[in-house]
Scaffold this motif. Sequence first.
Motif, mmCIF file in Angstrom:
data_model
loop_
_atom_site.group_PDB
_atom_site.id
_atom_site.type_symbol
_atom_site.label_atom_id
_atom_site.label_comp_id
_atom_site.label_asym_id
_atom_site.label_seq_id
_atom_site.Cartn_x
_atom_site.Cartn_y
_atom_site.Cartn_z
ATOM 1 N N SER A 96 0.844 -1.201 0.000
ATOM 2 C CA SER A 96 0.000 0.000 0.000
ATOM 3 C C SER A 96 0.873 1.243 0.000
ATOM 4 N N HIS A 97 0.581 2.150 -0.882
ATOM 5 C CA HIS A 97 1.321 3.410 -0.976
ATOM 6 C C HIS A 97 0.291 4.544 -0.959
ATOM 7 N N ILE A 98 0.069 5.086 0.226
ATOM 8 C CA ILE A 98 -1.021 6.036 0.454
ATOM 9 C C ILE A 98 -0.441 7.417 0.724
ATOM 10 N N LYS A 99 -0.860 8.387 -0.070
ATOM 11 C CA LYS A 99 -0.307 9.729 0.070
ATOM 12 C C LYS A 99 -0.952 10.513 1.212
ATOM 13 N N LYS A 100 -2.280 10.477 1.311
ATOM 14 C CA LYS A 100 -2.974 11.263 2.325
ATOM 15 C C LYS A 100 -4.061 10.428 2.994
ATOM 16 N N VAL A 101 -4.120 10.533 4.319
ATOM 17 C CA VAL A 101 -5.163 9.870 5.100
ATOM 18 C C VAL A 101 -6.051 10.946 5.702
ATOM 19 N N ILE A 102 -7.341 10.897 5.369
ATOM 20 C CA ILE A 102 -8.287 11.913 5.828
ATOM 21 C C ILE A 102 -9.397 11.235 6.621
ATOM 22 N N GLY A 103 -9.633 11.700 7.846
ATOM 23 C CA GLY A 103 -10.704 11.159 8.666
ATOM 24 C C GLY A 103 -11.969 11.977 8.521
ATOM 25 N N ILE A 104 -13.100 11.302 8.420
ATOM 26 C CA ILE A 104 -14.396 11.979 8.387
ATOM 27 C C ILE A 104 -15.093 11.633 9.694
ATOM 28 N N VAL A 105 -15.366 12.633 10.520
ATOM 29 C CA VAL A 105 -15.841 12.397 11.882
ATOM 30 C C VAL A 105 -17.134 13.157 12.156
ATOM 31 N N SER A 106 -17.796 12.742 13.228
ATOM 32 C CA SER A 106 -18.981 13.457 13.701
ATOM 33 C C SER A 106 -19.092 13.243 15.201
ATOM 34 N N GLY A 107 -19.797 14.147 15.846
ATOM 35 C CA GLY A 107 -19.968 14.022 17.287
ATOM 36 C C GLY A 107 -21.060 13.055 17.672
ATOM 37 N N LYS A 108 -21.988 12.792 16.742
ATOM 38 C CA LYS A 108 -23.089 11.868 17.009
ATOM 39 C C LYS A 108 -23.473 11.178 15.709
ATOM 40 N N GLY A 109 -24.277 10.146 15.808
ATOM 41 C CA GLY A 109 -24.666 9.392 14.627
ATOM 42 C C GLY A 109 -25.829 10.024 13.880
ATOM 43 N N GLY A 110 -26.040 9.548 12.660
ATOM 44 C CA GLY A 110 -27.194 9.959 11.884
ATOM 45 C C GLY A 110 -27.085 11.306 11.218
ATOM 46 N N VAL A 111 -25.882 11.839 11.071
ATOM 47 C CA VAL A 111 -25.734 13.163 10.465
ATOM 48 C C VAL A 111 -25.254 13.094 9.007
ATOM 49 N N GLY A 112 -25.055 11.882 8.491
ATOM 50 C CA GLY A 112 -24.650 11.756 7.095
ATOM 51 C C GLY A 112 -23.159 11.702 6.873
ATOM 52 N N LYS A 113 -22.442 11.205 7.862
ATOM 53 C CA LYS A 113 -20.986 11.134 7.755
ATOM 54 C C LYS A 113 -20.548 10.203 6.623
ATOM 55 N N SER A 114 -21.214 9.062 6.517
ATOM 56 C CA SER A 114 -20.888 8.122 5.447
ATOM 57 C C SER A 114 -21.250 8.694 4.080
ATOM 58 N N MET A 115 -22.326 9.467 4.030
ATOM 59 C CA MET A 115 -22.700 10.124 2.788
ATOM 60 C C MET A 115 -21.620 11.109 2.345
ATOM 61 N N VAL A 116 -21.127 11.912 3.274
ATOM 62 C CA VAL A 116 -20.076 12.876 2.963
ATOM 63 C C VAL A 116 -18.820 12.142 2.507
ATOM 64 N N THR A 117 -18.477 11.056 3.190
ATOM 65 C CA THR A 117 -17.318 10.252 2.789
ATOM 66 C C THR A 117 -17.466 9.778 1.350
ATOM 67 N N SER A 118 -18.642 9.263 1.021
ATOM 68 C CA SER A 118 -18.894 8.736 -0.320
ATOM 69 C C SER A 118 -18.867 9.833 -1.376
#
Length: 275
Positions: A32-54
């Motif tokens: 694996s040769h990965i240039k940038k690792v970006i975390g997508i976070v939220s303070g609580k569930g159900g806010v669309g974090k996975s949607m934003v990631t996608s």
Amino acid sequence: MANCNHDCESCSASCGERQDPASFKKPAHKESHIKKVIGIVSGKGGVGKSMVTSLLAMALCRAGKQVAILDADVTGPSIPKTFGLHGQALMTDRGVFPMETRMGIKVMSINLLLQNETDPVVWRGPIIAGAIQQFWTDVIYGDVDFLLVDMPPGTGDVPLTVFQTMPVDGIIVVASPQELVGMIVEKACNMAKMMDVPVLSIVENFSYFKCPDCGKEHSIFGKSRLAETAAAHGVVCQDKLPVDPLLAEAVDNGKLEEANVPALPQTTELLLKML
């Protein structure tokens, strides 16, 4: 510490028994040769974090970048369903190969390792954290410009494991209008600060609903606080996402890549400039 004869919590940083946070970092798989690792976070569930990631993964892919998603929400994985991925990832002596979406986005999720994707993952925190670490060390992502880590909500075991194990270059905080007036976003930002990881952008989901008849925008979850919240945390980059029933339908059908999706222009541009 087991061999200490004093209070480690109050000793100086020079104590030989204490480990620097950087010492917890693990190398990715040798292939694996990965240039940038970006975390997508939220303070609580159900806010669309996975949607934003996608959506970010799709935007970066359309910009000609190689993108992978590490679905770190082990007990509530939704990335495979979003892209219509089913079955099991290929496991070999070399390592685990992620599945790929129609656009070529590489995806690793616990759902791609279970015998049945509806089986619940009933694990305690340390086991989940260990699995996330293996998603980093044992999965062959190949040459990737961006690895987007879709984290579970909150500030518990998994986010801490990600911050300590992986070389996270920054996080994107996702919230709804109601949360931008409270302490939830502040908790996520403060955790990033404690781990010495920059907050790159704040995305306000469910920001407004655009009437399909008249085109007028309605703030059905309250007035946007995005600008003032971002300013309070020194975050210049910010984006808004609308309430969109057609987008939700595309996710339910596993056809997000075929839908007319909203853009995250500022966040996408900022990430592209990081390369």
